[in-house]
Design an enzyme around this catalytic site. Structure first.
Site, mmCIF file in Angstrom:
data_model
loop_
_atom_site.group_PDB
_atom_site.id
_atom_site.type_symbol
_atom_site.label_atom_id
_atom_site.label_comp_id
_atom_site.label_asym_id
_atom_site.label_seq_id
_atom_site.Cartn_x
_atom_site.Cartn_y
_atom_site.Cartn_z
ATOM 1 N N ASP A 110 20.912 -28.240 3.078
ATOM 2 C CA ASP A 110 21.910 -27.219 3.437
ATOM 3 C C ASP A 110 22.261 -26.365 2.222
ATOM 4 O OD1 ASP A 110 23.378 -29.138 2.115
ATOM 5 O OD2 ASP A 110 24.970 -29.276 3.616
ATOM 6 N N SER A 111 21.646 -26.682 1.060
ATOM 7 C CA SER A 111 21.765 -25.793 -0.103
ATOM 8 C C SER A 111 21.196 -24.414 0.226
ATOM 9 C CB SER A 111 21.030 -26.388 -1.309
ATOM 10 O OG SER A 111 19.719 -26.778 -0.957
ATOM 11 N N ASP A 121 18.780 -31.441 6.672
ATOM 12 C CA ASP A 121 20.205 -31.710 6.460
ATOM 13 C C ASP A 121 20.986 -31.375 7.720
ATOM 14 O OD1 ASP A 121 21.356 -32.760 4.171
ATOM 15 O OD2 ASP A 121 21.027 -30.929 3.020
ATOM 16 N N LYS A 152 19.427 -35.844 7.525
ATOM 17 C CA LYS A 152 20.229 -36.344 6.396
ATOM 18 C C LYS A 152 21.704 -36.083 6.652
ATOM 19 C CE LYS A 152 20.030 -34.469 2.037
ATOM 20 N NZ LYS A 152 21.407 -34.025 1.780
ATOM 21 N N GLU A 193 25.668 -36.680 4.898
ATOM 22 C CA GLU A 193 26.432 -37.006 3.691
ATOM 23 C C GLU A 193 27.509 -38.038 4.000
ATOM 24 O OE1 GLU A 193 27.920 -33.540 1.640
ATOM 25 O OE2 GLU A 193 25.920 -32.633 1.512
ATOM 26 N N GLU A 238 23.284 -38.406 -5.527
ATOM 27 C CA GLU A 238 23.495 -37.136 -6.239
ATOM 28 C C GLU A 238 24.662 -37.252 -7.222
ATOM 29 O OE1 GLU A 238 23.702 -33.608 -3.800
ATOM 30 O OE2 GLU A 238 24.234 -32.340 -5.509
HETATM 31 O O1 KIV Z 1 21.000 -29.484 0.248
HETATM 32 C C1 KIV Z 1 20.319 -29.965 -0.661
HETATM 33 O O2 KIV Z 1 19.520 -29.282 -1.304
HETATM 34 C C2 KIV Z 1 20.484 -31.385 -0.953
HETATM 35 C C3 KIV Z 1 19.815 -31.937 -2.161
HETATM 36 C C4 KIV Z 1 20.459 -31.435 -3.366
HETATM 37 C C5 KIV Z 1 19.750 -33.413 -2.128
HETATM 38 O O3 KIV Z 1 21.150 -32.051 -0.226
#
Ligand code: KIV
Length: 317
Positions: A75-76, A114, A144, A146, A213
């Site tokens: 989600d980055s 994510d 994924k 969190e 992280e």
């Molecule tokens: O969103 C992302 O890029 C991440 C990584 C930094 C693990 O969750």
């Protein structure tokens, strides 16, 4: 004059070449498809796992063809691709749009998506439904989520729906407002205890791997030794079972100084800027396009056209 005939006379080759074709992806038969079982086997063999983020088709192809085991549509992408300030406003539809593009480019690596903020915090039913959308519509193989202990029950429900889950603990960017900023976690004894509890709870829930992280390497090393699930670190030191970095970070596409853990492996910003400036300079100096880069009329059509134009010019005189 019949301009249609000029276009038709242009020839079949010029018709198909009027669009730059995207090269066909060929499967490398010698490379096995990576699954969640492969990750466990690599952990047992102490063979480091490599994961990188990708958000579009071209990047997905490049990172998959480069041989990484895991591709994460993180989600980055909220910041790297969409220019948002943080990950909180990213929607399911925006995530899915990118997961679908990456799916088309990834053939060998394990594809992890994510779940965005708000897609799994409301209730179990909608969380499982959203996880399913990533599998059914996006083609993701793992989702994924969190959070640690407090997500264990939800993770069991998603796994019950036959969807592998990756955990993510430590500095969890979706909790930025609770953490009061992007701060390294697990620096106090209480913090370490909580992270250990989180990791064990995720492991017992059956996660496929755990992203660690922003935590001291000593803590990540303890977690890695304690859990059966492979740990994938980012800013968590070298003892993790694998490492993940953000595509834009390693290529200098972030428009700012990198975090401590980032290693820059290339300078795509310089490459792109130089290429675009060179293109502009060529256009302004009439050096682009050249005659070789132009389409031409067939000889007979050109002669016909010249005759017509000569006649018109003569009539004007
Ligand atoms: O969103 C992302 O890029 C991440 C990584 C930094 C693990 O969750």
């Amino acid at each position: 004059m019949d301009t249609g005939s000029i276009r038709r006379a242009g020839g079949a080759l010029e018709d198909i070449m009027s669009l730059t074709p995207i090269g066909v992806r060929r499967l490398d038969e010698s490379r096995p498809k990576i699954t969640t079982a492969t990750l466990r086997e690599q952990k047992l063999r102490h063979e480091p796992i490599t994961c990188i983020t990708a958000y579009d088709y071209a990047a997905a192809r490049l990172v998959d063809e480069a041989g990484v085991e895991m591709v994460l549509v993180g989600d980055s992408l909220a910041q790297t691709m969409l220019g948002y300030e943080n990950t909180l406003s990213l929607t399911m539809d925006e995530m899915l749009h990118h997961v679908k593009a990456v799916r088309r480019g990834v053939k060998h690596a394990l594809l992890v998506a994510d779940m965005p903020y708000g897609s799994y915090q409301v209730d179990l039913e909608s969380a499982v439904g959203n996880a399913m959308r990533f599998v059914k519509e996006g083609g993701a193989e793992v989702v994924k989520i969190e959070g640690g202990e407090k997500r264990a029950d939800l993770i069991r429900h998603i796994i019950d729906a036959e969807i592998p889950v990756a955990g993510h603990i430590g500095l969890t960017p979706q909790s930025v407002n609770v953490m009061g900023g992007y701060k390294v976690q697990g620096k106090s004894l209480n913090g370490i205890e909580q992270l250990m509890r989180d990791a064990v709870a995720l492991d017992r829930a059956g996660v496929a791997c755990i992203y660690l992280e922003g935590m001291p390497r000593e803590v990540a090393a303890m977690i890695t030794a304690e859990v059966g699930a492979p740990t994938i670190g980012i800013g968590a030191g070298p003892e993790c079972d694998g490492q993940v970095l953000v595509f834009h970070d390693i290529l200098n596409l972030t428009f700012g100084p990198p975090a401590k853990f980032v290693r820059r492996y290339g300078d795509a910003a310089a490459l792109i800027t130089n290429a675009v400036q060179a293109f502009r300079a060529d256009v302004r100096s009439h050096r682009y396009p050249s005659d070789e880069e132009s389409y031409h009329l067939p000889k007979e059509t050109k002669e016909g056209l010249d005759t017509v134009l000569d006649r018109k010019r003569a009539m004007r005189r």
